[in-house]
Scaffold this active site. Sequence first.
Site, PDB file in Angstrom:
ATOM      1  N   ASN A  67      95.934  -7.889 -33.689  1.00 12.31           N
ATOM      2  CA  ASN A  67      95.472  -8.454 -34.963  1.00 12.31           C
ATOM      3  C   ASN A  67      95.717  -7.527 -36.159  1.00 12.31           C
ATOM      4  OD1 ASN A  67      93.159  -7.020 -33.527  1.00 12.31           O
ATOM      5  ND2 ASN A  67      92.399  -7.073 -35.629  1.00 12.31           N
ATOM      6  N   GLY A  74      97.829  -3.575 -37.639  1.00 11.47           N
ATOM      7  CA  GLY A  74      98.686  -2.419 -37.421  1.00 11.47           C
ATOM      8  C   GLY A  74      99.974  -2.700 -36.677  1.00 11.47           C
ATOM      9  N   SER A 134     102.057   7.880 -26.397  1.00 13.23           N
ATOM     10  CA  SER A 134     102.206   8.737 -27.576  1.00 13.23           C
ATOM     11  C   SER A 134     102.778  10.086 -27.154  1.00 13.23           C
ATOM     12  CB  SER A 134     100.845   8.956 -28.252  1.00 13.23           C
ATOM     13  OG  SER A 134     100.936   9.956 -29.248  1.00 13.23           O
ATOM     14  N   TYR A 187      91.969  11.807 -26.587  1.00 11.02           N
ATOM     15  CA  TYR A 187      93.119  10.964 -26.933  1.00 11.02           C
ATOM     16  C   TYR A 187      94.373  11.449 -26.218  1.00 11.02           C
ATOM     17  CZ  TYR A 187      96.606   8.490 -29.714  1.00 11.02           C
ATOM     18  OH  TYR A 187      97.659   7.693 -30.117  1.00 11.02           O
TER      19      TYR A 187
END
Length: 414
Positions: free
Chosen positions: A129, A131, A256, A288
């Site tokens: 929804n 980015g 990432s 992260y």
Amino acid sequence: MVNVLNDSDSEDELPPGWEERATVDGNVYYVNHYTKGTQWTHPRTGRKKLVEGELPSGWERCISDDGKVLFVDHMNRTTTYTDPRLAFATEYREISQPVRQRFDGSSTALSVLHGRDLRGKLALITGANTGIGFETARSLALHGCHVILACRNIKKAEEAVKKIQQEKENTTCEILELDLTSLHSVRNAAEKFKQRYRTLHILILNAGVFAVPYELTKDGYETTFQVNHLSHFYFTLLLEHPIRSCHNARVVVVASESHRFSSIQHVEDIHPLTLSPPEYHYWSMGAYNDSKLCNILFAQELSRRWPAVSVLSCHPGNMVSSSISRYSWAYRILFAIVRPFTKSLQQAASTTVFCATAPELEGATGLYFNNCYRCDPSNAAVDTALASRLWSVSQDMIINVVKKDKLWQELALK
């Protein structure tokens, strides 16, 4: 990519003490009776094998009373534990590089899809929804793909769908409610999908959180770990049948480059208390980094377990200006400062879209991409022992929650 290889019999012959076997889903593995160890690669050639297709005429696969798989040859009235298709197993290699680099860090998702017709394809994207996820969904939908936006915030998802449909008529988008902080919600979302669809061509695990304050999810696990890895792991396994029922299906895991800074380096580092630590051991950036390594390890292990599915992981870009930094004012400022020097959202979505749709990647699996090109992840990310351990621990953590959920349901009924 699957390649038939004309190797000599002597090269393919197993050393003494080794035996070739096949898993139920067609992966060939090798057993060393001296060491009692197993491995996926041939002990001489270092390659992998895959058995596919129907059993030979007159053969039947059965399950014994103790749960073992048996193969019955009705013509010769014999029974064996060895899959008869092993005699025709196909050796395959993962492609080393795409033939040429068609796109780079400046490419946009729409340029990757230029001239492509994705009608007849069904894609499910988590966190679509806003980015990078939104640009991924938008790009696929504008090229004819039927896109399902799996999101927690239904209102924002509706606004995203409306935005896409205003841009081009006849785009096909729908919404699936999915809250990654709840394994119960993950299970419900998967069931709703399977009630409506039998196959899934593209699954993109895009949703994620970054730099969040310490908080436990509804299931009692640290939020970054559950949202970025555990719930996606569970969601993918629940969608196994529709994915594996689809020819040339793809699973794209958005990871990432931060995975290179993970503290996870050894098998003993993968434990429920290190993956989901208590508050006094929590550092948001460290959590992260670890979750992004988990993403790639999951993709690696899934590619081995589901060899007929293309499982790819990718890095979208560094410090892309999106809502991912919303939990930290310091990171919001930093992201704003570097914004002129980083990728746009369309550029950040390009590698995800490339992995999901590029024709040259058909049959490729277990690869990691950056800037629409294959690159090598960290050594830890390709450690098969780490990947296997993460899979096992993740399963156990999910089972613990499911057991508790069932217990509460039983108590509520009494």
